[in-house]
Design a protein around this motif. Sequence first.
Motif, mmCIF file in Angstrom:
data_model
loop_
_atom_site.group_PDB
_atom_site.id
_atom_site.type_symbol
_atom_site.label_atom_id
_atom_site.label_comp_id
_atom_site.label_asym_id
_atom_site.label_seq_id
_atom_site.Cartn_x
_atom_site.Cartn_y
_atom_site.Cartn_z
ATOM 1 N N LYS A 21 0.748 -1.346 -0.074
ATOM 2 C CA LYS A 21 0.201 0.141 0.284
ATOM 3 C C LYS A 21 1.110 1.172 -0.135
ATOM 4 N N ILE A 22 1.969 1.700 0.926
ATOM 5 C CA ILE A 22 3.078 2.451 0.570
ATOM 6 C C ILE A 22 3.572 2.374 -0.718
ATOM 7 N N ILE A 23 3.783 1.084 -1.982
ATOM 8 C CA ILE A 23 4.913 1.337 -2.593
ATOM 9 C C ILE A 23 3.705 2.152 -3.630
ATOM 10 N N GLU A 24 2.147 1.621 -3.645
ATOM 11 C CA GLU A 24 1.323 1.688 -4.237
ATOM 12 C C GLU A 24 0.978 3.626 -4.180
ATOM 13 N N LYS A 25 1.147 4.151 -2.900
ATOM 14 C CA LYS A 25 0.800 5.554 -2.431
ATOM 15 C C LYS A 25 2.164 6.461 -3.354
ATOM 16 N N LEU A 26 3.339 6.006 -2.962
ATOM 17 C CA LEU A 26 4.440 6.496 -3.705
ATOM 18 C C LEU A 26 4.276 7.090 -5.221
ATOM 19 N N GLU A 27 3.611 5.142 -5.773
ATOM 20 C CA GLU A 27 3.719 5.426 -7.252
ATOM 21 C C GLU A 27 2.818 6.442 -7.674
ATOM 22 N N SER A 28 1.698 6.668 -7.193
ATOM 23 C CA SER A 28 1.081 7.226 -7.443
ATOM 24 C C SER A 28 1.140 8.658 -7.234
ATOM 25 N N VAL A 29 1.608 8.975 -6.244
ATOM 26 C CA VAL A 29 2.798 10.668 -6.138
ATOM 27 C C VAL A 29 3.291 11.092 -7.145
ATOM 28 N N LEU A 30 4.191 10.294 -6.894
ATOM 29 C CA LEU A 30 4.961 10.497 -9.029
ATOM 30 C C LEU A 30 4.680 10.549 -10.115
ATOM 31 N N LYS A 31 3.394 9.261 -10.101
ATOM 32 C CA LYS A 31 2.839 9.820 -11.400
ATOM 33 C C LYS A 31 2.025 11.660 -11.207
ATOM 34 N N ASP A 32 1.762 11.742 -10.471
ATOM 35 C CA ASP A 32 0.816 12.446 -10.342
ATOM 36 C C ASP A 32 1.719 14.015 -10.890
ATOM 37 N N GLU A 33 3.112 13.801 -10.087
ATOM 38 C CA GLU A 33 3.529 14.698 -10.582
ATOM 39 C C GLU A 33 4.281 14.889 -11.743
ATOM 40 N N GLN A 34 4.917 14.064 -11.832
ATOM 41 C CA GLN A 34 5.141 13.278 -13.667
ATOM 42 C C GLN A 34 4.061 14.215 -14.093
ATOM 43 N N GLN A 35 2.866 14.332 -14.249
ATOM 44 C CA GLN A 35 1.671 14.603 -15.269
ATOM 45 C C GLN A 35 1.107 16.257 -14.798
ATOM 46 N N LYS A 36 1.969 16.972 -14.005
ATOM 47 C CA LYS A 36 2.008 18.345 -13.628
ATOM 48 C C LYS A 36 3.101 18.697 -14.647
ATOM 49 N N ILE A 37 4.341 18.108 -14.967
ATOM 50 C CA ILE A 37 5.325 18.837 -15.157
ATOM 51 C C ILE A 37 5.338 18.380 -16.526
#
Length: 77
Positions: A21-37
């Motif tokens: 679950k922690i890995i999934e949260k980290l992946e989600s944060v990374l994906k969100d940030e990449q979409q912003k950039i």
Amino acid sequence: MDIQSRKLQFIQGILTINDEKIIEKLESVLKDEQQKIDPVLKEKLTSRAVKANEDIKSGKVYNREEAEKELRNRMGI
């Protein structure tokens, strides 16, 4: 601590995580940030390409020899 050291330390921390679950949260944060950039980068690259095409159409280009001469001048060679 410089950015490279921080990234390495972060990666080492991630390697110790066993909770999916922690890995999934980290992946989600990374994906969100990449979409912003990505839209910002895409806009920047698109505007540079449009300007380059306009320069080519208007004849604002250098041939290889001219470009090398300009580079040498800028470098003081």
